[in-house]
Scaffold this motif. Structure first.
Motif, PDB file in Angstrom:
ATOM      1  N   ASP A   1      -8.895  -8.639  -1.843  1.00 26.56           N
ATOM      2  CA  ASP A   1     -10.279  -9.123  -1.778  1.00 26.56           C
ATOM      3  C   ASP A   1     -11.209  -7.911  -1.811  1.00 26.56           C
ATOM      4  OD1 ASP A   1     -12.615 -10.449  -1.413  1.00 26.56           O
ATOM      5  OD2 ASP A   1     -12.105 -11.354   0.511  1.00 26.56           O
ATOM      6  N   VAL A   2     -11.422  -7.355  -3.011  1.00 29.53           N
ATOM      7  CA  VAL A   2     -12.193  -6.109  -3.130  1.00 29.53           C
ATOM      8  C   VAL A   2     -13.683  -6.334  -2.895  1.00 29.53           C
ATOM      9  CG1 VAL A   2     -10.516  -5.042  -4.687  1.00 29.53           C
ATOM     10  CG2 VAL A   2     -12.399  -6.377  -5.638  1.00 29.53           C
ATOM     11  N   ALA A   3     -14.139  -7.581  -2.951  1.00 28.24           N
ATOM     12  CA  ALA A   3     -15.558  -7.852  -2.751  1.00 28.24           C
ATOM     13  C   ALA A   3     -15.940  -7.909  -1.277  1.00 28.24           C
ATOM     14  CB  ALA A   3     -15.942  -9.165  -3.431  1.00 28.24           C
TER      15      ALA A   3
ATOM     16  N   ALA B   1      -7.693   3.205  -9.173  1.00 30.42           N
ATOM     17  CA  ALA B   1      -8.453   3.132 -10.424  1.00 30.42           C
ATOM     18  C   ALA B   1      -8.973   4.501 -10.828  1.00 30.42           C
ATOM     19  CB  ALA B   1      -9.613   2.140 -10.268  1.00 30.42           C
ATOM     20  N   LEU B   2      -9.459   5.267  -9.856  1.00 29.13           N
ATOM     21  CA  LEU B   2     -10.005   6.594 -10.140  1.00 29.13           C
ATOM     22  C   LEU B   2      -8.935   7.573 -10.606  1.00 29.13           C
ATOM     23  CD1 LEU B   2     -12.458   6.869  -7.116  1.00 29.13           C
ATOM     24  CD2 LEU B   2     -13.109   6.854  -9.531  1.00 29.13           C
ATOM     25  N   ARG B   3      -7.687   7.319 -10.219  1.00 25.94           N
ATOM     26  CA  ARG B   3      -6.589   8.210 -10.607  1.00 25.94           C
ATOM     27  C   ARG B   3      -5.862   7.763 -11.868  1.00 25.94           C
ATOM     28  NH1 ARG B   3      -4.104  11.564  -6.746  1.00 25.94           N
ATOM     29  NH2 ARG B   3      -2.627  11.960  -8.439  1.00 25.94           N
ATOM     30  N   SER B   4      -6.151   6.559 -12.355  1.00 25.12           N
ATOM     31  CA  SER B   4      -5.356   5.994 -13.451  1.00 25.12           C
ATOM     32  C   SER B   4      -6.172   5.694 -14.704  1.00 25.12           C
ATOM     33  CB  SER B   4      -4.663   4.709 -12.970  1.00 25.12           C
ATOM     34  OG  SER B   4      -5.614   3.759 -12.505  1.00 25.12           O
ATOM     35  N   GLY B   5      -7.361   6.303 -14.814  1.00 26.81           N
ATOM     36  CA  GLY B   5      -8.158   6.108 -16.020  1.00 26.81           C
ATOM     37  C   GLY B   5      -8.909   4.798 -16.088  1.00 26.81           C
ATOM     38  N   HIS B   6      -9.060   4.125 -14.956  1.00 25.51           N
ATOM     39  CA  HIS B   6      -9.803   2.859 -14.924  1.00 25.51           C
ATOM     40  C   HIS B   6     -11.143   3.082 -14.221  1.00 25.51           C
ATOM     41  CE1 HIS B   6      -5.634   1.493 -15.594  1.00 25.51           C
ATOM     42  NE2 HIS B   6      -6.205   0.520 -16.280  1.00 25.51           N
ATOM     43  N   ASN B   7     -11.867   4.072 -14.711  1.00 25.95           N
ATOM     44  CA  ASN B   7     -13.111   4.472 -14.075  1.00 25.95           C
ATOM     45  C   ASN B   7     -14.176   3.388 -14.147  1.00 25.95           C
ATOM     46  OD1 ASN B   7     -14.230   7.046 -12.808  1.00 25.95           O
ATOM     47  ND2 ASN B   7     -15.871   6.539 -14.233  1.00 25.95           N
ATOM     48  N   ASP B   8     -14.281   2.725 -15.295  1.00 29.29           N
ATOM     49  CA  ASP B   8     -15.280   1.654 -15.416  1.00 29.29           C
ATOM     50  C   ASP B   8     -14.988   0.517 -14.440  1.00 29.29           C
ATOM     51  OD1 ASP B   8     -16.594   3.044 -17.396  1.00 29.29           O
ATOM     52  OD2 ASP B   8     -15.636   1.979 -19.048  1.00 29.29           O
ATOM     53  N   GLU B   9     -13.692   0.200 -14.272  1.00 28.08           N
ATOM     54  CA  GLU B   9     -13.314  -0.844 -13.314  1.00 28.08           C
ATOM     55  C   GLU B   9     -13.667  -0.427 -11.896  1.00 28.08           C
ATOM     56  OE1 GLU B   9     -11.433   0.215 -15.848  1.00 28.08           O
ATOM     57  OE2 GLU B   9      -9.944  -1.286 -16.454  1.00 28.08           O
ATOM     58  N   ALA B  10     -13.488   0.867 -11.587  1.00 31.51           N
ATOM     59  CA  ALA B  10     -13.849   1.362 -10.254  1.00 31.51           C
ATOM     60  C   ALA B  10     -15.343   1.195 -10.002  1.00 31.51           C
ATOM     61  CB  ALA B  10     -13.450   2.829 -10.115  1.00 31.51           C
TER      62      ALA B  10
ATOM     63  N   PHE C   1     -11.410   0.072  -1.176  1.00 26.24           N
ATOM     64  CA  PHE C   1     -11.136   1.511  -1.183  1.00 26.24           C
ATOM     65  C   PHE C   1      -9.798   1.817  -1.837  1.00 26.24           C
ATOM     66  CE2 PHE C   1      -9.020   5.081   0.968  1.00 26.24           C
ATOM     67  CZ  PHE C   1      -9.866   6.117   0.598  1.00 26.24           C
ATOM     68  N   LEU C   2      -8.755   1.070  -1.470  1.00 28.52           N
ATOM     69  CA  LEU C   2      -7.421   1.329  -2.000  1.00 28.52           C
ATOM     70  C   LEU C   2      -7.363   1.102  -3.503  1.00 28.52           C
ATOM     71  CD1 LEU C   2      -5.386  -0.360   0.852  1.00 28.52           C
ATOM     72  CD2 LEU C   2      -5.478   2.091   0.370  1.00 28.52           C
ATOM     73  N   LYS C   3      -7.926  -0.009  -3.958  1.00 32.53           N
ATOM     74  CA  LYS C   3      -7.872  -0.293  -5.388  1.00 32.53           C
ATOM     75  C   LYS C   3      -8.741   0.685  -6.174  1.00 32.53           C
ATOM     76  CE  LYS C   3      -7.649  -4.122  -8.640  1.00 32.53           C
ATOM     77  NZ  LYS C   3      -7.766  -5.582  -8.824  1.00 32.53           N
ATOM     78  N   ALA C   4      -9.895   1.046  -5.628  1.00 30.19           N
ATOM     79  CA  ALA C   4     -10.758   2.029  -6.300  1.00 30.19           C
ATOM     80  C   ALA C   4     -10.076   3.395  -6.365  1.00 30.19           C
ATOM     81  CB  ALA C   4     -12.097   2.134  -5.574  1.00 30.19           C
TER      82      ALA C   4
ATOM     83  N   VAL D   1       0.835  -1.198   0.000  1.00 31.69           N
ATOM     84  CA  VAL D   1       0.000   0.000   0.000  1.00 31.69           C
ATOM     85  C   VAL D   1       0.874   1.254   0.000  1.00 31.69           C
ATOM     86  CG1 VAL D   1      -1.647   1.358   1.347  1.00 31.69           C
ATOM     87  CG2 VAL D   1      -1.986  -1.111   1.064  1.00 31.69           C
ATOM     88  N   TYR D   2       1.872   1.304   0.877  1.00 32.61           N
ATOM     89  CA  TYR D   2       2.779   2.449   0.923  1.00 32.61           C
ATOM     90  C   TYR D   2       3.477   2.635  -0.420  1.00 32.61           C
ATOM     91  CZ  TYR D   2       2.489   2.711   6.074  1.00 32.61           C
ATOM     92  OH  TYR D   2       2.067   2.857   7.374  1.00 32.61           O
ATOM     93  N   TYR D   3       3.906   1.525  -1.000  1.00 30.64           N
ATOM     94  CA  TYR D   3       4.651   1.592  -2.264  1.00 30.64           C
ATOM     95  C   TYR D   3       3.750   2.111  -3.392  1.00 30.64           C
ATOM     96  CZ  TYR D   3       7.919   0.109  -5.912  1.00 30.64           C
ATOM     97  OH  TYR D   3       8.781   0.076  -6.978  1.00 30.64           O
ATOM     98  N   ALA D   4       2.529   1.586  -3.476  1.00 29.16           N
ATOM     99  CA  ALA D   4       1.602   2.049  -4.505  1.00 29.16           C
ATOM    100  C   ALA D   4       1.267   3.527  -4.314  1.00 29.16           C
ATOM    101  CB  ALA D   4       0.323   1.203  -4.477  1.00 29.16           C
ATOM    102  N   PHE D   5       1.091   3.938  -3.056  1.00 23.99           N
ATOM    103  CA  PHE D   5       0.827   5.345  -2.744  1.00 23.99           C
ATOM    104  C   PHE D   5       1.970   6.224  -3.239  1.00 23.99           C
ATOM    105  CE2 PHE D   5       1.948   8.830   0.101  1.00 23.99           C
ATOM    106  CZ  PHE D   5       0.791   9.591   0.113  1.00 23.99           C
ATOM    107  N   MET D   6       3.210   5.799  -2.968  1.00 24.09           N
ATOM    108  CA  MET D   6       4.369   6.590  -3.362  1.00 24.09           C
ATOM    109  C   MET D   6       4.473   6.689  -4.885  1.00 24.09           C
ATOM    110  SD  MET D   6       8.357   5.794  -2.986  1.00 24.09           S
ATOM    111  CE  MET D   6       8.077   4.793  -4.433  1.00 24.09           C
ATOM    112  N   VAL D   7       4.267   5.571  -5.574  1.00 27.99           N
ATOM    113  CA  VAL D   7       4.346   5.569  -7.036  1.00 27.99           C
ATOM    114  C   VAL D   7       3.253   6.452  -7.642  1.00 27.99           C
ATOM    115  CG1 VAL D   7       4.073   4.100  -9.083  1.00 27.99           C
ATOM    116  CG2 VAL D   7       5.485   3.330  -7.176  1.00 27.99           C
ATOM    117  N   LEU D   8       2.058   6.389  -7.065  1.00 29.85           N
ATOM    118  CA  LEU D   8       0.920   7.158  -7.581  1.00 29.85           C
ATOM    119  C   LEU D   8       1.076   8.648  -7.336  1.00 29.85           C
ATOM    120  CD1 LEU D   8      -2.000   7.174  -8.776  1.00 29.85           C
ATOM    121  CD2 LEU D   8      -2.821   6.950  -6.422  1.00 29.85           C
TER     122      LEU D   8
END
Length: 503
Positions: free
Chosen positions: A247-249, A262-271, A256-259, A221-228
């Motif tokens: 386990d997003v379901a 997704a919202l910041r990377s153009g994967h709105n439909d996936e969100a 929340f983290l994956k969404a 999570v920290y790593y993805a946050f830093m990269v983003l």
């Protein structure tokens, strides 16, 4: 000495030895055993009541195991960071000193002795930031840094240290100028994105080789946050989370983290897909921000059913942040339908509710106080761009190419929006032309358009490996003082300067 006396002496000696052996065994210690691991896993799945019950049992079974107090702090952290309940904060903040006092009585030769204290201070620094206590946030971050640095000197191969230090080292170099006063409270902390990234990657390598490493998911999570947020690489952040077994379901935090990425990377439909499928499992903490995210994702696609999700968020959320933004987004749902009266009604509530501590809420407050009715076509284009629907946004703006806008401010926004959409379409030369025009016409205004145009121009130059020009645009961004988004824009510009400084 007769036989009876001799036997009594032996029995007394044996009882004393057993007593001291028992004391040695039950001395305050740090044992991250299977029970602690289960309690931790319940906590990060936001099954906080179940985790609390497990920790309570562990206190009775092994009262000298101080790892309980470390994991217990996660429960307060999640409750406060997610709920933002002021009354709850007033009660739970008393636990900090109590837990630290317990941990300080522990085994000072354990690598967890200083680490647990540092990790607790880091969590509370994030909580205090949420509640607008910036002095406390910097102070606690400084304490965390000093404890973790000392622990790193004593136990250089202890991987949890690098999880926290990696985050701190990456963040410290991006602190905006308007928060530079807080640097003194950090106690001489220095670092860079490159240093923090290397430390987190070291932990991730360790986690891959040691499946039982407890803090593997946190590190990801920290790593993805830093990269983003610090490396400005949304696609890379998305790929990082795609490769994780989230386990997003059923896990609200995973969703929340994956969404968020997704919202910041153009994967709105996936969100939209993952947030729509999520159903709060029994025993999990309520997470109203998931409703906010779903409303935002649907609004960016211009779906007609976005508004109820913002209303659900407002009905369930007890905190202070994102309130103004939620009312602003409700206002936009009315605006894009052509209902000016509904727009003004929600903007009135926006001006009255919530706080304006962070960028989106500040922007919403500015809009509410302006008294101006935004151009609906520009709001639609902004939403479509944020959702990654670049071609649709481009076609929408193209229709207004020869339109005579009502004032210079709206014309400036139109130029800026065109640049952003062309940037998203990787039409960089055209985007740069429009960014330069936005800077020339808007750098003396209080709007954020020119400031972000400079930042985005710097990012394009960085991608092209034109590092001198990238530095120039990042510095230009830092020289501007917009009324909205200044902190986040300046933080991104400082991060950019940190990345290109080595070239």
């Amino acid at each position: 000495m007769n036989y009876t006396i001799l036997m009594k002496i032996r029995w007394v000696t044996m009882l004393l030895l057993l007593h001291w052996a028992a004391r040695g065994h039950t001395k305050e210690h740090f044992s991250y055993n299977s029970s602690i691991v289960q309690a931790y896993q319940k906590a990060v799945a936001l099954r906080l009541d179940e985790s609390a019950a497990m920790l309570a049992r562990l206190k009775n079974q092994d009262p000298q195991n101080l790892a309980v107090y470390h994991i217990e702090n996660y429960l307060d952290f999640f409750r406060l960071y997610i709920n933002e309940d002021a009354a709850e904060y007033a009660v739970l903040k008393k636990h900090l000193d109590q837990r630290l006092a317990k941990i300080k009585a522990g085994d000072q030769q354990s690598p967890y002795y200083l680490y647990a204290q540092g990790d607790i201070f880091l969590q509370w620094s994030l909580v205090k930031l949420k509640f607008g206590d910036y002095m406390g946030a910097f102070s606690h971050a400084g304490k965390a840094y000093r404890l973790l640095s000392k622990n790193q000197e004593r136990f250089p191969q202890f991987m949890p240290n690098y999880k926290d230090l990696g985050l701190l080292h990456a963040l410290v170099g991006t602190i905006p100028d308007n928060y530079q006063w807080g640097i003194k409270l950090l106690g001489g902390m220095q670092g860079s994105i490159a240093q923090g990234k290397a430390e987190l990657e070291k932990v991730l390598r360790h986690a891959r080789q040691n499946e039982d490493f407890l803090f593997a998911d946190e590190t990801v999570v920290y790593y993805a946050f830093m990269v983003l947020h610090l490396e400005n690489d949304a696609d890379a952040a998305w790929k990082i989370l795609q490769n994780q077994h989230l386990d997003v379901a059923k896990n609200p935090l995973h969703c929340f983290l994956k969404a968020s990425v997704a919202l910041r990377s153009g994967h709105n439909d996936e969100a939209i897909a993952m947030l729509s499928k999520y159903s709060k499992p029994g025993g999990a903490m309520d997470f109203p921000m998931l409703e906010f995210q779903l409303g935002l994702a649907k609004l960016r696609r211009l779906d007609a059913d976005a508004a109820p999700h913002f209303s659900n968020f407002l009905a369930r959320f007890r905190g202070r942040n994102n309130i103004k933004e939620a009312y602003q987004k409700l206002a936009w749902t009315e605006l894009i339908k052509g209902n000016a009266t509904g727009y003004k009604r929600y903007l009135q509530l926006c001006s009255q509710k919530g706080v304006a501590d962070f960028g989106p809420d500040k922007n919403a407050q500015e809009e509410a106080q302006s008294g101006l009715l935004p151009e609906a076509v520009l709001v639609r284009a902004r939403l479509l761009f944020d959702g990654g629907y670049f071609q649709t946004a481009y076609d929408l703006l193209k229709e207004k190419e020869n339109y005579r806008w009502s004032n210079k401010a709206v014309q400036l926004e139109y130029t800026y929006r065109q640049g952003r959409v062309l940037h998203g379409m990787a039409r960089w030369d055209e985007a740069m032309t429009l960014y330069r025009k936005t800077i020339a016409e808007g750098r003396e205004t209080t709007y954020y358009y020119a400031c972000n145009a400079a930042l985005q121009a710097g990012l394009i130059c960085e991608l092209r490996k034109d590092y001198p020009q990238a530095r120039r645009y990042f510095q230009l961004c830092l020289a501007m003082r917009p009324s909205d988004y200044r902190t986040s824009l300046h933080q991104s510009a400082k991060a950019g300067l940190g990345r290109v400084s080595k070239f």
